[in-house]
Design a protein around this motif. Structure first.
Motif, mmCIF file in Angstrom:
data_model
loop_
_atom_site.group_PDB
_atom_site.id
_atom_site.type_symbol
_atom_site.label_atom_id
_atom_site.label_comp_id
_atom_site.label_asym_id
_atom_site.label_seq_id
_atom_site.Cartn_x
_atom_site.Cartn_y
_atom_site.Cartn_z
ATOM 1 N N LEU A 1 -3.500 9.645 1.897
ATOM 2 C CA LEU A 1 -3.365 9.586 3.360
ATOM 3 C C LEU A 1 -2.915 8.190 3.770
ATOM 4 O O LEU A 1 -3.651 7.216 3.602
ATOM 5 N N ASP A 2 -1.695 8.093 4.309
ATOM 6 C CA ASP A 2 -1.165 6.784 4.687
ATOM 7 C C ASP A 2 -1.316 6.575 6.193
ATOM 8 O O ASP A 2 -0.537 7.080 6.982
ATOM 9 N N GLU A 3 -2.339 5.835 6.551
ATOM 10 C CA GLU A 3 -2.666 5.533 7.945
ATOM 11 C C GLU A 3 -2.704 6.784 8.823
ATOM 12 O O GLU A 3 -2.009 6.871 9.842
ATOM 13 N N PRO A 4 -3.534 7.759 8.451
ATOM 14 C CA PRO A 4 -3.550 9.046 9.163
ATOM 15 C C PRO A 4 -4.029 8.944 10.609
ATOM 16 O O PRO A 4 -3.726 9.822 11.403
ATOM 17 N N PHE B 1 2.519 10.863 5.400
ATOM 18 C CA PHE B 1 3.311 9.654 5.488
ATOM 19 C C PHE B 1 2.834 8.779 6.636
ATOM 20 O O PHE B 1 2.221 9.254 7.597
ATOM 21 N N GLN B 2 3.161 7.492 6.513
ATOM 22 C CA GLN B 2 2.748 6.540 7.548
ATOM 23 C C GLN B 2 3.410 6.884 8.877
ATOM 24 O O GLN B 2 2.798 6.761 9.934
ATOM 25 N N THR B 3 4.663 7.305 8.812
ATOM 26 C CA THR B 3 5.319 7.755 10.034
ATOM 27 C C THR B 3 5.438 9.274 9.978
ATOM 28 O O THR B 3 5.677 9.849 8.920
ATOM 29 N N LYS C 1 0.829 -1.219 0.000
ATOM 30 C CA LYS C 1 0.000 0.000 0.000
ATOM 31 C C LYS C 1 0.862 1.268 0.000
ATOM 32 O O LYS C 1 0.666 2.170 -0.821
ATOM 33 N N SER C 2 1.790 1.354 0.955
ATOM 34 C CA SER C 2 2.626 2.561 1.036
ATOM 35 C C SER C 2 3.496 2.700 -0.210
ATOM 36 O O SER C 2 3.710 3.813 -0.703
ATOM 37 N N THR C 3 3.982 1.588 -0.708
ATOM 38 C CA THR C 3 4.820 1.642 -1.913
ATOM 39 C C THR C 3 4.009 2.163 -3.101
ATOM 40 O O THR C 3 4.523 2.921 -3.931
#
Ligand SMILES: Nc1ncnc2c1ncn2[C@@H]1O[C@H](COP(=O)(O)OP(=O)(O)O)[C@@H](O)[C@H]1O
Ligand SMILES: [Mg+2]
Length: 248
Positions: free
Chosen positions: A166-169, A89-91, A47-49
């Motif tokens: 939105l990556d795991e907001p 970003f996820q982080t 997903k993030s990639t």
């Protein structure tokens, strides 16, 4: 197939391989303007990639990217922002020797120079909407994780993008905070913003998304309306099954 309006984002056979790891392997998706999309998939499913492929941070092994009918397969990351694509970003990636307000303002660095002055006046308004006005003079590290995520969202939307990834907001947020983010996403949708959400909370995905994609091992395994994707056999097996095991 009926020919509708030009899709906002179209990915054709996109692959991102890291050496032997096929993080994303042949994904084709189309996003229409104004909708909220979600990607479900267990950890490591790509997903993030995939989001990194869209923002051009991850080099493509193959495939084609189009934004509003324009091929952007070869453009650089900062030019992607100029197209009107923003992400979180996820982080958390905030600059700690700057205030919250300054971090939000950094989101304007990604918009073309001519528009910056015009958008400068919206910094306060964006902070208010996202609920961070009260902490505007603080440093990111002084904030709870949930508040830091809000600063990230503010920084992403201050440049008025057309597409927000939105990556795991809501990672690290409680249920109440998560509902506030869902509400913010809906408000942004009413203003026409197209959004692509990666999120582990299935209920939030079903509540907020108009359309879902299911990913597993770099490939798309399902897509459709949220209820049907959540009920999909392959999705349940790859994602929900694993989640139950993960949580055990
Ligand atoms: N920069 C990288 N170098 C090597 N492997 C990577 C890199 N980024 C991601 N991967 C690998 O690609 C796969 C997909 O990762 P990721 O996109 O982060 O999945 P997700 O976001 O769905 O959890 C994983 O196997 C991960 O280890
Ligand atoms: Mg991820």
């Amino acid at each position: 197939m009926a020919s509708g309006p030009t899709p906002l984002l179209e990915l054709t056979d996109v692959a991102v391989h890291f050496g032997g790891v096929k993080a994303v392997d042949g994904v084709s998706i189309t996003l229409d303007e104004g909708l909220i999309y979600g990607i479900m998939g267990s950890n490591g499913s790509g997903k993030s990639t995939l989001l990194g492929a869209v923002t051009r941070l991850n080099p493509l092994t193959r495939g084609r990217l189009e934004f509003d009918g324009v091929d952007f397969t070869r453009v650089r990351p900062h030019q992607v922002a100029h197209l009107g694509v923003a992400r979180t970003f996820q982080t958390v990636r905030l600059i700690d020797d700057r205030t919250v307000a300054d971090n939000v303002r950094l989101g304007l660095d990604t918009v073309p120079r001519g528009r910056r002055r015009e958008l400068e006046s919206t910094v306060d308004e964006v902070m208010e909407r996202v609920g961070i006005t009260g902490v505007r003079r603080m440093r990111p590290s002084e904030l709870s994780y949930g508040m830091q995520r809000r600063v990230e969202i503010a920084r992403a939307i201050v440049g008025r993008p057309r597409l927000l990834l939105l990556d795991e907001p809501t990672a690290g947020m409680n249920t109440g905070e998560r509902d506030e983010i869902s509400e913010l996403m809906r408000a942004l949708q009413r203003e026409g913003l197209t959004q692509l959400l990666v999120e582990h909370d299935v209920q939030m995905m079903v509540d907020v998304c108009d359309y879902l994609f299911g990913m597993n091992q770099g490939e798309l395994i399902a897509e459709g309306d949220p209820d049907s994707v959540v009920a999909d056999e392959a999705v349940r097996e790859s994602y929900l099954g694993k989640r139950v095991n993960d949580d055990a």
